[in-house]
Write a protein that holds these residues in place. Structure first.
Motif, PDB file in Angstrom:
ATOM      1  N   ALA A  48      -3.363   9.775  -1.125  1.00 34.70           N
ATOM      2  CA  ALA A  48      -1.445  10.159  -1.360  1.00 34.70           C
ATOM      3  C   ALA A  48      -1.532  11.259  -3.171  1.00 34.70           C
ATOM      4  CB  ALA A  48      -1.220   8.441  -2.434  1.00 34.70           C
ATOM      5  N   ASN A  49      -3.066  11.412  -3.273  1.00 32.28           N
ATOM      6  CA  ASN A  49      -3.444  12.781  -3.790  1.00 32.28           C
ATOM      7  C   ASN A  49      -3.001  13.568  -3.714  1.00 32.28           C
ATOM      8  OD1 ASN A  49      -3.751  11.092  -7.300  1.00 32.28           O
ATOM      9  ND2 ASN A  49      -4.353   9.184  -5.658  1.00 32.28           N
TER      10      ASN A  49
ATOM     11  N   MET B 280       0.912   4.266  -2.920  1.00 30.75           N
ATOM     12  CA  MET B 280       0.475   5.659  -2.487  1.00 30.75           C
ATOM     13  C   MET B 280       1.675   6.291  -2.910  1.00 30.75           C
ATOM     14  SD  MET B 280      -0.755   5.003   1.526  1.00 30.75           S
ATOM     15  CE  MET B 280      -0.833   7.080   1.493  1.00 30.75           C
ATOM     16  N   CYS B 281       2.914   5.829  -3.213  1.00 30.36           N
ATOM     17  CA  CYS B 281       3.780   6.723  -3.601  1.00 30.36           C
ATOM     18  C   CYS B 281       4.587   6.728  -5.075  1.00 30.36           C
ATOM     19  CB  CYS B 281       5.514   6.417  -3.149  1.00 30.36           C
ATOM     20  SG  CYS B 281       6.293   6.077  -1.968  1.00 30.36           S
TER      21      CYS B 281
ATOM     22  N   SER C  75      -6.214   4.957   0.713  1.00 27.78           N
ATOM     23  CA  SER C  75      -4.749   5.358   1.515  1.00 27.78           C
ATOM     24  C   SER C  75      -4.368   6.412  -0.514  1.00 27.78           C
ATOM     25  CB  SER C  75      -4.403   3.770   1.273  1.00 27.78           C
ATOM     26  OG  SER C  75      -4.314   3.320   2.133  1.00 27.78           O
ATOM     27  N   LEU C  76      -4.871   5.098  -1.770  1.00 23.96           N
ATOM     28  CA  LEU C  76      -4.565   6.410  -2.405  1.00 23.96           C
ATOM     29  C   LEU C  76      -4.700   8.451  -3.040  1.00 23.96           C
ATOM     30  CD1 LEU C  76      -4.990   3.675  -5.629  1.00 23.96           C
ATOM     31  CD2 LEU C  76      -2.854   4.265  -4.081  1.00 23.96           C
TER      32      LEU C  76
ATOM     33  N   PHE D 192       1.241   9.515  -6.079  1.00 27.83           N
ATOM     34  CA  PHE D 192       1.545  10.989  -5.817  1.00 27.83           C
ATOM     35  C   PHE D 192       2.041  11.034  -7.067  1.00 27.83           C
ATOM     36  CE2 PHE D 192       4.946  13.800  -5.164  1.00 27.83           C
ATOM     37  CZ  PHE D 192       3.704  14.778  -3.658  1.00 27.83           C
TER      38      PHE D 192
ATOM     39  N   VAL E  55       0.672  -1.197  -0.314  1.00 26.46           N
ATOM     40  CA  VAL E  55      -0.013  -0.025  -0.292  1.00 26.46           C
ATOM     41  C   VAL E  55       0.875   1.162   0.093  1.00 26.46           C
ATOM     42  CG1 VAL E  55      -1.194   0.945   1.362  1.00 26.46           C
ATOM     43  CG2 VAL E  55      -1.982  -1.121   1.003  1.00 26.46           C
TER      44      VAL E  55
END
Length: 492
Positions: free
Chosen positions: A423-424, A295-296, A419-420, A299, A291
């Motif tokens: 990140a966004n 996420m990285c 989680s995304l 981003f 995860v």
């Protein structure tokens, strides 16, 4: 079996055969009964499900990627500030990812068809209502409806496809997510044409009608047999009632009431179990590791979508070159995601290494981007981003299933979607702030490259995590161990 018989009042009533053969409510009995509902895998109706998911990605993710066209038109039409208008798209994006756990949970309880159908209604309604808006501030409310629709459609359409494909799972996911690239290429031209012909209000009305086709795509969804098994295990009041010939008997009535109460309690327990979002999945080191890597990547990819056209504009090129850079990104993404899924299914290279390699290539290209000031390199950079980091969605589902198993994939993807969203949120402001501070896009490219490389490095840490936490590397044993752990977590 059910039989008709006449009671004291002369009415036809149903008699329930409560023999063990018909009223077996055990898990094994439910699974034996559910075999006739087993769906097609890698063939037959599975491709129809794939077509529905593809259509949803074209309209849902594609319309978000094409929001830049609406953004510029709304700023001009409503004479509003750029910052205030930008928040409209951010609301939709946050809801698209943030509602993932809830939408997948609702699909488990009520079915994928119903939830995505309702999502299509919300999305189409949001666009149609936007056509009546006279003040920019009201767009926050109409796009709230649109965002809810995005959220109710995105995660289910990303999840259901993996239940219908096994050998070609990566290819199927690649075809599905490639729909976003097609939407990103086609929808801007559609928006421009509709605005020229009917104005921005007419464009919203017609777009809403077109996006209502999500409801049509939802109608072809069928609940996967994995969820049908759970439904068949739920006790039914008619099966638990011990009906006798003398229905007016007080003793029999008390027995029925007692059975119904017990059934209601069982149904309540099952419903409470269904409401578990399974946040305990984050207690699994490998799931958390993956995860963080995703996420990285999210981003970095969100930042690249902004950087490519912005840098082309900063280099002094006209709007035609800016539009061409975006078209290259979307067009290559369509083909690359399908090819990435196809190659992943060949099992020539482990999928985690394909993913990590894609992140490293995207990171190196981003770090080198500030060294070149020509459009040709930006066109190549757009193609690299679309081919490698942009294709990560083709591998997300198959990598998650390898970590948590198919049984826990639906809640796992929902948690990943949430989680995304996290990140966004900072991706666009971060690259914008760096531009404001340094006056050029070079530091923003460096940040994006470092984040891509971090995504690849995190995945490569898997052997260390496996060794430290003593995790079995065999997929079958790992999934069995994970399922046993989840069963323990439910009763803790």
């Amino acid at each position: 079996m059910l039989q008709k018989y006449s009671g004291n009042m002369g009415k036809n009533l149903l008699r329930v055969d409560t023999s063990d053969k018909m009223s077996d409510l055990t898990v094994d009995g439910a699974r034996r009964k559910s075999r006739k509902y087993t769906h097609d895998v890698d063939s037959g109706y599975a491709w129809i499900i794939l077509a529905g998911c593809f259509v949803m990605y074209v309209f849902v993710v594609g319309s978000l990627k094409a929001y830049g066209v609406l953004y510029t038109e709304m700023v001009e039409y409503y004479s509003s500030g750029s910052g205030n208008t930008a928040w409209i798209g951010s609301i939709a994006l946050i809801l698209l990812f943030g509602l993932g756990p809830l939408s997948n949970l609702l699909c488990k309880i009520y079915s994928f068809r119903r939830i995505t159908f309702i999502g299509g209604i919300f999305l189409a309604l949001g666009y149609c209502l936007s056509g009546f808006v006279t003040r920019m501030e009201m767009m926050y409310l109409t796009f709230l409806s649109t965002g809810i629709g995005y959220g109710l459609v995105f995660a289910p359409s990303s999840t259901i496809i993996s239940f219908y494909f096994e050998k070609r799972r990566a290819l199927a996911n690649g075809i599905t997510v490639s729909g976003s690239g097609l939407g990103a290429v086609a929808l801007p031209f559609l928006y421009k044409f509709l605005i020229e012909q009917y104005g921005i209000q007419g464009m919203f009305w017609i777009s809403g009608a077109i996006f209502a086709n999500i409801c049509v795509a939802a109608c072809i969804f069928r609940q996967p047999s994995e969820f049908s098994i759970e439904t068949s295990e739920r006790p039914h009041p008619l099966r638990t009632s011990n009906t006798r010939n003398d229905c007016d008997s007080e003793e029999n009535q008390m027995s029925i009431d007692s059975d119904v109460n017990r059934t209601a309690k069982k149904l309540e327990k099952i419903r409470c179990k269904d409401l578990d979002l399974k946040f305990s999945l984050f207690r699994r080191p490998l799931f958390t590791l993956y995860v963080l890597s995703f996420m990285c990547c999210a981003f970095g990819f969100a930042a690249s979508i902004v950087l490519i056209p912005a840098n082309v504009k900063a280099l002094g090129y006209d709007d035609t070159h800016v539009a061409l850079s975006v078209t290259i990104l979307g067009s290559v993404e369509v083909v690359a995601r399908i090819l990435m899924g196809w190659v992943a299914d060949l099992n020539i290279i482990q999928r985690k290494y394909m993913y990590a390699g894609s992140m490293f290539i995207g990171g190196i290209a981003s770090v080198l981007a500030p060294c070149f000031g020509h459009f040709n390199f930006m066109a190549v950079y757009a193609a690299i981003v679309a081919t490698f980091p942009g294709s990560y969605m083709s591998l997300v589902s198959v990598l998650l299933i390898e970590v948590v198993g198919l049984e826990n994939f639906s809640p796992a993807f929902g948690l990943l979607s949430l989680s995304l969203a996290v990140a966004n949120i900072p991706s666009h402001p971060a690259v914008g702030w760096l531009y404001d501070i340094y006056g050029n896009w070079g530091p923003s490219f460096l940040l994006t490259g470092c984040v891509y490389i971090s995504a690849g490095v995190i995945i490569m840490l898997e052997p260390i995590v496996v060794r430290v936490f003593n995790i079995k590397t065999d997929n079958k044993n790992s999934n069995l161990q994970d399922n046993q752990q989840m069963n323990q977590d439910q009763y803790m």
